[in-house]
Design a protein around this motif. Sequence first.
Motif, PDB file in Angstrom:
ATOM      1  N   UNK A  12      -7.103   8.206   0.490  1.00 37.83           N
ATOM      2  CA  UNK A  12      -8.494   7.843   1.132  1.00 37.83           C
ATOM      3  C   UNK A  12      -8.376   6.660   1.889  1.00 37.83           C
ATOM      4  N   UNK A  13      -7.540   4.880   1.407  1.00 40.16           N
ATOM      5  CA  UNK A  13      -7.716   3.923   1.342  1.00 40.16           C
ATOM      6  C   UNK A  13      -6.627   3.682   2.233  1.00 40.16           C
ATOM      7  N   UNK A  32       0.918  -0.902   0.161  1.00 36.02           N
ATOM      8  CA  UNK A  32       0.017   0.013  -0.312  1.00 36.02           C
ATOM      9  C   UNK A  32       0.769   1.470  -0.189  1.00 36.02           C
ATOM     10  N   UNK A  33       2.165   1.586   0.717  1.00 35.16           N
ATOM     11  CA  UNK A  33       2.484   2.394   0.859  1.00 35.16           C
ATOM     12  C   UNK A  33       3.714   2.502  -0.559  1.00 35.16           C
ATOM     13  N   UNK A  34       4.245   1.733  -1.090  1.00 37.57           N
ATOM     14  CA  UNK A  34       4.596   1.957  -2.328  1.00 37.57           C
ATOM     15  C   UNK A  34       3.696   1.919  -3.494  1.00 37.57           C
ATOM     16  N   UNK A  35       2.802   1.617  -3.665  1.00 41.04           N
ATOM     17  CA  UNK A  35       1.901   2.532  -4.192  1.00 41.04           C
ATOM     18  C   UNK A  35       1.199   3.775  -4.542  1.00 41.04           C
ATOM     19  N   UNK A  79       5.736   7.043   7.133  1.00 42.15           N
ATOM     20  CA  UNK A  79       4.183   7.010   6.273  1.00 42.15           C
ATOM     21  C   UNK A  79       3.046   7.592   6.330  1.00 42.15           C
ATOM     22  N   UNK A  80       2.871   7.900   7.543  1.00 43.75           N
ATOM     23  CA  UNK A  80       2.139   8.990   7.626  1.00 43.75           C
ATOM     24  C   UNK A  80       1.875  10.566   6.919  1.00 43.75           C
TER      25      UNK A  80
END
Length: 278
Positions: A150-151, A64-67, A159-160
């Motif tokens: 949003x997701x 998710x972080x990579x995307x 990451x924040x």
Amino acid sequence: MAKLVEDLQQQIGEIDHDANVLVITREFNLPTLAITKVFDTKATLYYLPIEPLHFLLQQRDRKPAAQLLLSVLCYFYQIGGIPYFREHSSYLYDVYQMINEWYSDEEICEYPEDYQHVIDHIQLIKRESGELLKSLSDKDQLALLDDQVSQFYPTTKTEENLKAIAYRVSTLINIYPGRSILDSIPDDLNRIDGEGRITAEHYLSFIWSGEDCLYDQLMETVNCELQEYNEIDEPMSIQLFDKPQNQISHNMSFDQEFFDLLNDLSDNLYDFAHEKHH
């Protein structure tokens, strides 16, 4: 005319000391009085390392972080106007090629194992950076930005910060759809040619890494060249006075936010890189 411009410059300077008065001449048009305001890039090299994205993409649990990071970088490549160092048209392509040729001499490195490490690293860059360029060029990936923001539920401080940056990028796109930072940099203002100038592609670019074995040589090469130049192309607001104007007005909010985001994104990328190298 020169005396008139000088007097106007003094009067305008009392209102806004960063504003300049110019007489712009263009082909087939009468000379036009203009007041300009330049955005100061502070002689900074805004080089975004792409290796942290490569690092995240290799980890299944960080997908998710990579995307999200990929979508953010897609904006700066596809819309923002940041060149990619593996494209032949980019300034840093030639710099990297020069470094590659320099390291082709085995005598450069004192120890054979050091030389082999550098050669292997160069091959990795050539192999992986091409695939990353394909990802940066994916318009569907950029279109996913709002949904991904949003997701996305960050699990670390880094990451924040990424999520906060992504939200600001999304907002910038909504306010200034399709606008590139290059749109703010005029091609020619009574200038005969662009030789001997620092252009946008000199100080805006993706690079592979800011912490690898090639980085010091990259920066030394770039700095040695750019210190020979005494002029720089920067974002500029131009208000023409070819018709009456109610007031002097320069809105550089896009440029300010764009470069603020570049600074924050660069810090964020180095934070992700720190996870790998430390």
